[in-house]
Design an enzyme around this catalytic site. Sequence first.
Site, mmCIF file in Angstrom:
data_model
loop_
_atom_site.group_PDB
_atom_site.id
_atom_site.type_symbol
_atom_site.label_atom_id
_atom_site.label_comp_id
_atom_site.label_asym_id
_atom_site.label_seq_id
_atom_site.Cartn_x
_atom_site.Cartn_y
_atom_site.Cartn_z
ATOM 1 N N ARG A 127 5.616 -6.196 8.661
ATOM 2 C CA ARG A 127 6.921 -6.086 7.637
ATOM 3 C C ARG A 127 7.992 -5.514 8.579
ATOM 4 O O ARG A 127 9.039 -5.863 8.054
ATOM 5 C CB ARG A 127 6.468 -4.902 6.632
ATOM 6 N N ARG A 182 4.836 -9.846 -4.029
ATOM 7 C CA ARG A 182 5.061 -8.547 -3.219
ATOM 8 C C ARG A 182 6.317 -8.622 -2.596
ATOM 9 O O ARG A 182 6.861 -7.821 -2.164
ATOM 10 C CB ARG A 182 3.624 -8.013 -2.629
ATOM 11 N N SER A 209 3.975 0.508 -0.513
ATOM 12 C CA SER A 209 3.593 0.131 -1.918
ATOM 13 C C SER A 209 2.643 1.236 -2.414
ATOM 14 O O SER A 209 2.120 2.012 -1.874
ATOM 15 C CB SER A 209 2.626 -1.268 -1.753
ATOM 16 N N ASP A 249 -0.036 -2.751 -7.554
ATOM 17 C CA ASP A 249 -1.234 -2.799 -8.271
ATOM 18 C C ASP A 249 -1.324 -1.638 -9.395
ATOM 19 O O ASP A 249 -0.564 -0.725 -9.176
ATOM 20 C CB ASP A 249 -2.646 -2.772 -7.616
ATOM 21 N N ARG A 280 0.260 -0.319 20.739
ATOM 22 C CA ARG A 280 -0.788 -0.480 19.538
ATOM 23 C C ARG A 280 -0.326 -1.602 18.598
ATOM 24 O O ARG A 280 -0.552 -1.726 17.454
ATOM 25 C CB ARG A 280 -1.252 0.756 18.878
ATOM 26 N N GLY A 284 4.527 0.573 6.008
ATOM 27 C CA GLY A 284 3.118 0.773 6.731
ATOM 28 C C GLY A 284 2.809 -0.500 7.539
ATOM 29 O O GLY A 284 2.155 -0.148 8.677
ATOM 30 N N ARG A 286 10.468 5.923 4.042
ATOM 31 C CA ARG A 286 9.127 5.090 3.999
ATOM 32 C C ARG A 286 9.573 4.173 2.814
ATOM 33 O O ARG A 286 10.038 4.522 1.848
ATOM 34 C CB ARG A 286 7.935 6.347 3.855
HETATM 35 N N1 HPA Z 1 -4.424 3.171 -3.885
HETATM 36 C C1 HPA Z 1 -3.747 3.891 -2.438
HETATM 37 N N2 HPA Z 1 -2.881 3.335 -1.585
HETATM 38 C C2 HPA Z 1 -2.270 2.143 -2.387
HETATM 39 C C3 HPA Z 1 -2.716 1.864 -3.539
HETATM 40 C C4 HPA Z 1 -3.780 2.399 -4.211
HETATM 41 O O1 HPA Z 1 -4.016 1.773 -5.262
HETATM 42 N N3 HPA Z 1 -1.878 0.759 -3.779
HETATM 43 C C5 HPA Z 1 -0.932 0.590 -2.821
HETATM 44 N N4 HPA Z 1 -1.145 1.623 -2.106
#
Ligand code: HPA
Length: 235
Positions: free
Chosen positions: A25, A220, A91, A207, A44, A21, A88
């Site tokens: 990175r 991470r 995370s 998370d 951009r 994303g 892709r």
């Molecule tokens: N929500 C949406 N997208 C995410 C999250 C999440 O908790 N963690 C990493 N990408």
Amino acid sequence: MSTPHIKAEKGDIARTVLMPGDPLRAKYVAENYLENAKLFNTVRNMFGYTGTYQGKRISVMGSGMGMPSIGIYSYELFKFFDVENIIRIGSCGAYTDQIGLYDVLLADCAYSESTYAAVQSGEDKGPYTYPSKSLNERIEAIAEDLGTPITKGTIHSSDVFYRENFEEFKRIRDEHWAIAVEMEAFALFHNAQVTGKNAATILTVSDSLVTQEETSPEERQNAFTNMMEIALRLA
Ligand code: HPA
């Protein structure tokens, strides 16, 4: 050949593109894993690089966050730059306590409430899109080879990060068998399907919505390395 969002020549981009994303990175991967990495896009600040990994040509480019963003970049790469495969590497947040922080997940289906697919193609084929079976099989074989455990399942691609009703995730998990949430896979899989190309999504858990634990940026980074190595070998 330039598009509104990618200023590059066709030959500047490899057949296989890894998409984190975050464009920084992409820069990190290019600088730390690729040989002879060349920057092909700065529009951009959505950096894209092409280099070689173990002698094979591969590109890495940021997608931005959310389906509108990955929808634009993946469509342009597939349609106008002859890209065949987009993986892709992102995370996600865990929806069940069966999944721990840093686990590596492989999407075998994406569920979404998003209208992206219906609006894009004018056909509503329902709330699920799917990755390339052959890419997923290769990813699983590489992960096994590297000894990295990987969990397959349905991923929820959400349009909203901050929901007023936090508990809503439980309904989505229970009704759609979603094991984790991110914000891009559904649109990426749809674009691959309409352009006749291939896409996959590998995620590390950053998370948990169940335990509310979060990872630190350093942690991470390490977890990201495992996922990266799997993806790079697809070159
Ligand atoms: N929500 C949406 N997208 C995410 C999250 C999440 O908790 N963690 C990493 N990408």
